[in-house]
Design a protein around this motif. Structure first.
Motif, PDB file in Angstrom:
ATOM      1  N   GLY A  60       0.819  -1.206   0.000  1.00  0.00           N
ATOM      2  CA  GLY A  60       0.000   0.000   0.000  1.00  0.00           C
ATOM      3  C   GLY A  60       0.848   1.248   0.000  1.00  0.00           C
ATOM      4  N   ARG A 197      -5.224  -8.516   0.278  1.00  0.00           N
ATOM      5  CA  ARG A 197      -4.915  -7.213   0.866  1.00  0.00           C
ATOM      6  C   ARG A 197      -6.206  -6.570   1.344  1.00  0.00           C
ATOM      7  N   GLY A 199      -7.380  -3.534   1.328  1.00  0.00           N
ATOM      8  CA  GLY A 199      -8.052  -2.645   0.389  1.00  0.00           C
ATOM      9  C   GLY A 199      -8.809  -3.422  -0.674  1.00  0.00           C
ATOM     10  N   GLU A 200      -8.212  -4.511  -1.137  1.00  0.00           N
ATOM     11  CA  GLU A 200      -8.833  -5.351  -2.149  1.00  0.00           C
ATOM     12  C   GLU A 200     -10.085  -6.023  -1.595  1.00  0.00           C
ATOM     13  N   GLN A 202     -11.976  -4.977   0.892  1.00  0.00           N
ATOM     14  CA  GLN A 202     -13.019  -3.971   1.085  1.00  0.00           C
ATOM     15  C   GLN A 202     -13.667  -3.583  -0.239  1.00  0.00           C
ATOM     16  N   ARG A 203     -12.897  -3.616  -1.307  1.00  0.00           N
ATOM     17  CA  ARG A 203     -13.413  -3.227  -2.614  1.00  0.00           C
ATOM     18  C   ARG A 203     -14.207  -4.357  -3.272  1.00  0.00           C
ATOM     19  N   SER A 289      -9.247   1.423  -8.242  1.00  0.00           N
ATOM     20  CA  SER A 289      -9.805   2.751  -7.987  1.00  0.00           C
ATOM     21  C   SER A 289     -10.116   3.446  -9.307  1.00  0.00           C
TER      22      SER A 289
END
Length: 380
Positions: A60, A197, A199-200, A202-203, A289
């Motif tokens: 990140g 990860r 972030g991944e 959560q996305r 993103s």
């Protein structure tokens, strides 16, 4: 005289690759000395680790920026220690952001260098191949389409095969995997891998979970297995899924979950390759993103027609890829339902996956050791 071989692996996968390579090199050079950066697997085969691989495992942008002073100081001290140790060769294993800089610095000072695991030059900016050649005397490639790219830029590279293809049986045992996980042998099973990860996860997980809920309405008794890569991922997955009926979150065991499944839903990445090697039909969903996607599109950075490795290796669409705005719960559900309902389509996929598996099964550690030995045999 026995060679001195310095290595640097920056995460668990690199540590495993390094251990396999060192074991293969020891067969050729029983008295060789090995030192550098690695983890438990490399220590177990006799590498003197000056630093632990975990010291490089930062993911990140924000995390990298926070650790940048420490990482720069570590790289400066490490490369000097390698130079002072006077190795016959330095092998950087993956971790290109760290290793390529070390390799370039050492190569400029007369140390022979190898980069093990080519960055994805076939997908992003082929011109990087020439710059990688400025760092590495030799590049070890896991995929067959990579050496020709390096050849176009005058860089010495060799295809060694993929270690996952060596490790996973050509015909994985689904019944044994289900028994090991406590899953009924006649159950209908979906494995969901939203990424490793935070972030991944959560996305991707909300859309994946919605698609799985829709699928459960069409597939009676559906069981959903969600492997978590580590404790942090487990906490995030548990928080997002709650006590969803028919869903089990696993600690690790991603490969077992894929082998036990009927179909896999996953984010693009190495998991798609692993699912292919496990011979499981899959649906690939991926979102990045909006800003990153706009930049990629505007500058034409993505050179491949596909994003998932099964399709890239086949040169055609074997499995559906639902990307960005196309990655909706409705579309994911429809693609998954196709695999559950069309047994002929699943059967047709098996020989294609088997052929790709066989093409990657080359005893990667032995081939990597052969390449390193060849470099050591050449005059400086």
């Amino acid at each position: 005289m026995s060679p001195r071989i310095a290595l640097c692996a920056g995460e668990t996968s690199g540590d495993q690759l390094g251990a396999g390579l060192v074991a293969a090199l020891r067969e050729r050079f029983p008295e060789a000395a090995f030192a550098g950066i690695g983890g438990d697997a490399m220590r177990a085969v006799g590498v003197d680790t000056w630093h632990d691989a975990s010291e490089l495992s930062v993911m990140g942008l924000a995390e990298v920026l926070a650790h940048l002073p420490r990482l720069l100081a570590l790289r400066k001290a490490f490369r000097q220690r390698v130079l002072d140790w006077r190795p016959d060769v330095f092998i950087g294993i993956d971790a290109p952001d760290f290793n390529l800089g070390v390799e370039r610095w050492l190569k400029q000072r007369g140390v022979r260098t190898v980069h093990d695991v080519s960055p994805s030059v076939w997908a992003w900016r082929e011109s990087r191949a020439a710059k990688i050649g400025d760092s590495a005397d030799h590049v070890l490639c896991l995929f067959p389409m990579e050496p020709p790219i390096y050849a176009r830029h005058g860089v010495d590279a060799v295809f060694i095969g993929h270690p996952l293809a060596d490790a996973i049986p050509l015909q994985p045992d689904r019944t044994a995997a289900r028994i090991a996980l406590g899953v009924a042998t006649d159950a209908r099973v979906l494995a969901v891998l939203p990424g490793s990860r935070l972030g991944e996860i959560q996305r991707m997980l909300p859309g994946f979970a919605d698609a799985a809920r829709r699928l459960a309405g069409d597939v009676a008794g559906l069981q959903v297995l969600v492997p978590a890569a580590n404790a942090g991922c487990r906490a995030a997955i548990d928080a997002m899924l709650g006590d969803a009926p028919g869903v089990r979150v696993l600690d690790g065991q991603a490969q077992a979950a894929m082998i036990a499944s009927d179909v896999v839903l996953l984010a693009s990445g190495t998991a798609a390759l692993e699912a292919m090697l496990c011979k499981r039909p899959m649906v690939v969903g991926h979102r990045i993103s909006g800003l990153t996607y706009a930049i990629v599109k505007a500058f034409g950075l993505l050179k491949s027609a596909h994003v998932s490795l099964p399709n890239i290796l086949a040169g055609e669409t074997l499995v559906p890829e639902l990307l960005q705005d196309a990655c909706t719960p409705e579309a994911l559900h429809a693609a998954l339902l196709h695999w559950f309902r069309d047994a002929d389509a699943v059967a047709a996929l098996q020989p294609r996956f088997l052929a790709l598996h066989e093409s990657l099964r080359r005893d990667a550690s032995a081939r990597a050791a052969e390449a390193v030995a060849g470099l050591l045999a050449t005059p400086r």
